[in-house]
Design a protein around this motif. Structure first.
Motif, short mmCIF file in Angstrom:
data_model
loop_
_atom_site.label_atom_id
_atom_site.label_comp_id
_atom_site.label_asym_id
_atom_site.label_seq_id
_atom_site.Cartn_x
_atom_site.Cartn_y
_atom_site.Cartn_z
N ALA B 220 57.29 -56.18 40.76
CA ALA B 220 58.13 -55.27 41.54
C ALA B 220 59.51 -55.83 41.75
O ALA B 220 60.18 -55.48 42.69
CB ALA B 220 57.46 -54.99 42.88
N GLY B 223 63.26 -52.78 40.95
CA GLY B 223 62.82 -51.40 41.08
C GLY B 223 63.94 -50.63 41.72
O GLY B 223 64.26 -50.85 42.88
N ASN B 224 64.54 -49.70 40.96
CA ASN B 224 65.65 -48.95 41.53
C ASN B 224 65.21 -48.12 42.71
O ASN B 224 65.89 -48.03 43.71
CB ASN B 224 66.23 -48.02 40.46
CG ASN B 224 67.14 -48.75 39.54
OD1 ASN B 224 67.92 -49.58 40.00
ND2 ASN B 224 67.02 -48.51 38.28
N ALA B 225 64.02 -47.53 42.56
CA ALA B 225 63.57 -46.61 43.60
C ALA B 225 63.36 -47.34 44.92
O ALA B 225 63.87 -46.93 45.95
CB ALA B 225 62.26 -45.95 43.16
N SER B 226 62.64 -48.47 44.85
CA SER B 226 62.38 -49.14 46.12
C SER B 226 63.67 -49.75 46.64
O SER B 226 63.87 -49.84 47.85
CB SER B 226 61.29 -50.18 45.97
OG SER B 226 61.71 -51.20 45.12
N LEU B 228 66.50 -48.44 46.57
CA LEU B 228 67.26 -47.40 47.23
C LEU B 228 66.61 -46.93 48.51
O LEU B 228 67.24 -46.80 49.54
CB LEU B 228 67.36 -46.20 46.27
CG LEU B 228 68.57 -45.33 46.47
CD1 LEU B 228 69.80 -46.12 46.22
CD2 LEU B 228 68.49 -44.16 45.52
N LEU B 229 65.32 -46.65 48.44
CA LEU B 229 64.67 -45.96 49.54
C LEU B 229 64.00 -46.87 50.54
O LEU B 229 63.76 -46.46 51.65
CB LEU B 229 63.63 -44.97 48.99
CG LEU B 229 64.19 -43.76 48.28
CD1 LEU B 229 63.07 -42.91 47.74
CD2 LEU B 229 65.03 -42.96 49.24
N CYS B 230 63.66 -48.09 50.15
CA CYS B 230 62.83 -48.88 51.05
C CYS B 230 63.55 -50.10 51.60
O CYS B 230 62.97 -50.85 52.35
CB CYS B 230 61.58 -49.38 50.34
SG CYS B 230 60.65 -48.06 49.61
N THR B 231 64.77 -50.36 51.19
CA THR B 231 65.34 -51.62 51.63
C THR B 231 66.55 -51.48 52.52
O THR B 231 67.17 -52.47 52.85
CB THR B 231 65.75 -52.49 50.43
OG1 THR B 231 66.64 -51.74 49.63
CG2 THR B 231 64.56 -52.92 49.64
N TRP B 232 66.88 -50.25 52.93
CA TRP B 232 68.00 -50.18 53.86
C TRP B 232 67.58 -50.84 55.16
O TRP B 232 66.56 -50.49 55.74
CB TRP B 232 68.44 -48.74 54.11
CG TRP B 232 69.52 -48.73 55.14
CD1 TRP B 232 69.39 -48.41 56.44
CD2 TRP B 232 70.86 -49.14 54.96
NE1 TRP B 232 70.60 -48.57 57.09
CE2 TRP B 232 71.52 -49.03 56.21
CE3 TRP B 232 71.59 -49.60 53.86
CZ2 TRP B 232 72.87 -49.36 56.37
CZ3 TRP B 232 72.92 -49.92 54.05
CH2 TRP B 232 73.55 -49.79 55.28
N ASP B 233 68.38 -51.80 55.65
CA ASP B 233 67.99 -52.59 56.80
C ASP B 233 68.41 -51.89 58.09
O ASP B 233 69.59 -51.87 58.43
CB ASP B 233 68.66 -53.96 56.69
CG ASP B 233 67.95 -54.99 57.52
OD1 ASP B 233 67.18 -54.60 58.43
OD2 ASP B 233 68.15 -56.17 57.26
N LEU B 249 75.69 -52.43 48.15
CA LEU B 249 74.73 -51.55 47.49
C LEU B 249 75.43 -50.75 46.40
O LEU B 249 74.90 -50.55 45.30
CB LEU B 249 74.11 -50.62 48.53
CG LEU B 249 72.81 -49.93 48.13
CD1 LEU B 249 71.78 -50.95 47.76
CD2 LEU B 249 72.31 -49.07 49.25
N ILE B 253 74.47 -50.80 42.49
CA ILE B 253 74.08 -49.60 41.76
C ILE B 253 74.96 -49.46 40.51
O ILE B 253 74.47 -49.15 39.42
CB ILE B 253 74.19 -48.36 42.65
CG1 ILE B 253 73.12 -48.42 43.74
CG2 ILE B 253 74.05 -47.10 41.84
CD1 ILE B 253 73.15 -47.23 44.65
N ARG B 493 64.41 -61.36 48.83
CA ARG B 493 63.10 -60.76 49.11
C ARG B 493 62.47 -61.47 50.30
O ARG B 493 61.75 -62.44 50.13
CB ARG B 493 62.20 -60.93 47.90
CG ARG B 493 62.87 -60.59 46.61
CD ARG B 493 62.28 -59.37 46.01
NE ARG B 493 63.27 -58.65 45.25
CZ ARG B 493 63.15 -57.36 44.97
NH1 ARG B 493 62.13 -56.69 45.39
NH2 ARG B 493 64.08 -56.76 44.27
#
Lengths: 187, 607
Positions: B220, B223-226, B228-233, B249, B253, B493
């Protein structure tokens, strides 16, 4: 035990403790944070459960939320009528889900709702485009945004329907172990 | 999840919840993804249902009622207790400010530091209460004079204080003639032993919790998706920091869109051979540097010992000569990692994750081998030398190492962050502000904690000194961070890194310490003239003697039985080990089976 407080009845406090992840002291502290936003609107005696709603502008001006790009969506998701105006119940609920004790599935459910701008239970391409623009402060060109969104859907869409359902989103969350610590607001 | 469509679903839900135990019910209600109003409604319905079923005649016995009442009040008590502990922690506001400006990754260093602090506080408290306070009652007078230099060298006046092993008496302390007595030997060995057992359990449980939550999945990584969607702090609440993160970011990108995906590139055979050769060469260079450092430390320490043996002159020259070894060790620990990161830049790894892991592996290897060679020197050379009190010598060495390491940590902060900021903003504007180096700092903490753990046996109050040092380091690092550093640009990470760091704390660090302490307690002969174990053939002999004494009392025969048949019996350990191995093997098979099932289900969804 300890301080006698006159804001809530014991029954109300018990209900709050059972429905959120907060302890008694934290609930009282959060109540005072809520009240500090508009002391003239929020009474000090909640035993009769008054129907007090604070407008979104006040919620969005809290130091924990005012610089968050998603503050409007957060307030809309947790407010009762979806317009961003929050009662004390909604306020406690919001910070309970965003606290560090909330489990991953609960956070994933609400994160999905936050990113679902048009409230259709799917994160479609337009939702993703809005998310990307909020995350990058509108600095990417529309072609770049479109390209990124296509990549994301290609990667994460498991059932191949062109949009992300809650199940796709949860599948993605499993492979992002940082999610639990980043989807968290300390208050 | 229970999505409440229709009245029947709700009835079923209420019925389900009413039949659970109180704890489970509360957890289930908390986890429901409904509004507060709905949750309260359901909770009230469930409570009514429970009352109804009680009145209907399914009246639980007095016992169950008592137990349930006790469980509820216990939970409330636990909540109140944790509230008070939360208040005690001054850190809450500090951690919030750090997280708000720098994000979760930098915050994880400070959370780790706070966690290590707990180990030292606990050790200091039990050592002080069970070993030092009784010693004060039987203390011998100290006729040495105090000069200020003792704070740095740990020798001189401190030699005859409770700071070191040598001062402790081997007698049984009692205030009155036939009053209750306190056996110092047993107290010493049991306090240290039980502390290490508790630490072992805490580390094991933390490691297991981290592993289960953050299963390290190396695939993992990109992963572009994660991303983008899961790592905004959501922790970051500082306007400047938010803008910076958005800019980063954006850059990431753009980079991700334009560059070729590195993993897809197929290298030619020649290219692959060249890359492997470069990697091999870099590994040989780093292992060679570590080996050279160890050899240097070893010869320096042997020279040091000769210095000790020559005389106990307390003049300035010999005292400062004692500081040479710790300073050299700390210099090696600071400079060689720069060499490693230079090697890492030369090697050009495929992913940044590989780079980080390789650098951390090399650094931990360097630090642990230096600690290892020092332990070898202490246990093999110092312990068999003709010094009067070798344990105190080892304790003094460790004290000096801990102190100089602390000073170098502060200096590192000064040079690495403060001066670097001055250079980056005035002289050489292209460098910019420095970033907080999380990996290097966490490894420094692990090294310091390893030294402290080794030193507990030889210097019972060392955890107190390390506790004060950690407090100071926390605040210095925080101030330096706020004034001099910028938030991190690259992705770090956090969850995986924290899991790796806790694993490193357990595996080379703690287990190494336990084996060193084990060798000391079982095999080495304590010195004849000082310490609680003087005259015995080994430190463990105190326990065997005690068991022999207990054999003559009939009331404590069960203790002797447990000792003979469980603790010293090889058959028992063999049976336990086989059992544990079988359980591990079964769990492994279950995991493999679940992985196959997940793969099959995934294929089904795709088609």
């Amino acid at each position: 035990m300890g301080n006698k407080q006159t804001i809530f009845t014991q029954e109300q406090l018990d209900a709050y403790q059972d429905c959120t992840f907060f302890t008694r002291k934290e609930i009282l502290r959060l109540f005072h944070r809520y009240r500090d936003l508009a002391p003239q609107l929020v009474p000090l005696d909640y035993s009769a459960s008054p129907a007090v709603t604070l407008p979104y502008e006040l919620i969005g001006s809290m130091p924990e939320l005012k610089d968050n790009p998603f503050r409007q969506r957060i307030a809309e998701v947790f407010s009762e009528h979806g317009d961003g105006n929050m009662t004390l119940d909604d306020f406690l609920d919001m910070f309970s889900v965003l606290s560090e004790m909330a489990p991953r599935d609960l956070k994933a459910y609400y994160a999905f709702k936050i990113y679902d701008f048009n409230n259709d239970d799917y994160i479609c391409k337009s939702d993703l485009e809005k998310t990307v623009n909020k995350l990058t402060r509108n600095e990417l060109t529309p072609e770049e945004v479109s390209l990124v969104c296509e990549k994301v859907i290609y990667e994460a869409d498991v059932d191949n329907d062109g949009k992300l359902s809650l199940a796709d989103f949860q599948h993605m969350i499993i492979r992002a172990p940082d999610f639990l610590s980043t989807f968290h607001i300390r208050i | 999840f229970w999505f409440l469509h229709g009245f029947d679903a709700e009835e079923d839900l209420v019925g389900n919840l009413a039949s659970m135990s109180t704890n489970e019910r509360i957890k289930a209600i908390q986890k429901m993804p409904e509004t507060m109003r709905k949750k309260r409604e359901i909770r009230n319905k469930v409570l009514k249902e429970i009352k109804k079923s009680r009145h209907r005649g399914a009246r639980p016995s007095c016992c169950t009622q008592c137990l349930q009442g006790a469980a509820v009040s216990f939970r409330r008590f636990g909540n109140t207790l944790s509230e008070y502990f939360h208040q005690l922690w001054v850190w809450r506001k500090t951690l919030k400010i750090i997280g708000a400006e720098f994000g979760t990754s930098v915050l994880s260093y400070f959370v780790f530091l706070k966690w290590l602090l707990n180990f030292n506080i606990f050790s200091f408290l039990i050592n002080f209460s069970f070993i030092t306070i009784p010693q004060f009652l039987a203390a011998e007078p100290n006729n040495l004079s105090f000069t200020g230099l003792e704070l740095f060298t740990g020798a001189g006046y401190f030699q005859q204080t409770v700071l070191y092993y040598g001062f402790y008496t081997n007698t049984t302390i009692s205030k009155t003639e036939n009053g209750p007595s306190y056996n110092m030997q047993l107290a010493y060995i049991f306090t240290v032993g039980i502390y290490f057992v508790i630490c072992f359990l805490i580390l094991l449980i933390s490691m297991a919790k981290f592993f289960s939550r953050n299963f390290i999945n190396p695939q993992a990584f990109s992963g572009n998706a994660s991303k983008l969607l899961c790592t905004w702090d959501f922790n970051i609440t500082n306007e400047k920091a938010v803008k910076l993160k958005q800019k980063n970011l954006c850059t990431q990108i753009k980079e991700g869109l334009t560059e070729v995906n590195k993993e897809d590139v197929n290298f030619s055979a020649m290219e692959r051979v060249r890359r492997i050769a470069v990697h091999l060469l870099a590994w040989v260079a780093s292992l060679g540097a570590a080996a050279a450092a160890c050899a240097g430390v070893y010869f320096l320490s042997i020279n040091n010992l000769e210095l000790f043996m020559k005389g106990h002159r307390n003049d300035l020259e010999s005292q400062t000569a004692m500081l040479v070894l710790p300073v050299i060790v700390s210099l090696l620990n600071t400079l060689i990692p720069f060499f490693f990161s230079w090697l890492g830049h030369l090697e050009r790894f495929q992913t940044p994750g590989q780079h980080i892991y390789v650098t951390i592996t090399r650094n931990i290897f360097l630090k642990m081998s230096i600690v290892g060679i020092l332990c070898y020197y202490w246990l093999n050379i110092v312990a068999t030398s003709e010094s009067q009190c070798w344990e105190t010598l080892v304790g003094q060495d460790i004290y000096r190492l801990v102190l100089v390491d602390f000073i170098f940590c502060l200096l590192g902060s000064f040079f690495g962050e403060f001066l670097r900021r001055i250079i980056g903003t005035t002289v050489c504007k292209s460098l910019g502000l420095p970033e907080f180096d999380i990996g290097r700092n966490v490894l420094d903490l692990i090294y310091a904690q390893t030294l402290t753990w080794i030193g507990i046996l030889f210097s019972p109050l060392l955890p107190g000194i390390q506790m004060i040092a950690f407090f100071i380091v926390f605040f210095v690092k925080k101030v330096s961070l706020m004034r001099n550093c910028q938030p991190p640009c690259k992705v770090w990470r956090t969850a995986q890194m924290m899991t790796s760091f806790i694993f490193l704390l357990f595996c080379p660090s703690f287990l190494g310490v336990v084996s060193v302490i084990g060798v000391t307690v079982w095999r080495l002969k304590p010195s004849e003239e000082c310490g609680p174990f003087r005259g015995l053939p080994s430190m463990y002999a105190a326990v065997t003697e005690w068991i022999q004494i207990l054999e003559s009392y009939t009331a404590s025969k069960w203790v002797v039985w447990i000792y003979k048949n469980l603790i010293t019996s090889e058959l028992f350990f063999f049976i336990i080990s086989s059992f544990v191995l079988i359980v591990i093997y079964l769990y492994w098979q279950i995991i493999q089976g679940r992985k196959t099932m997940a793969e099959l289900l995934r294929k089904q969804i795709n088609n």
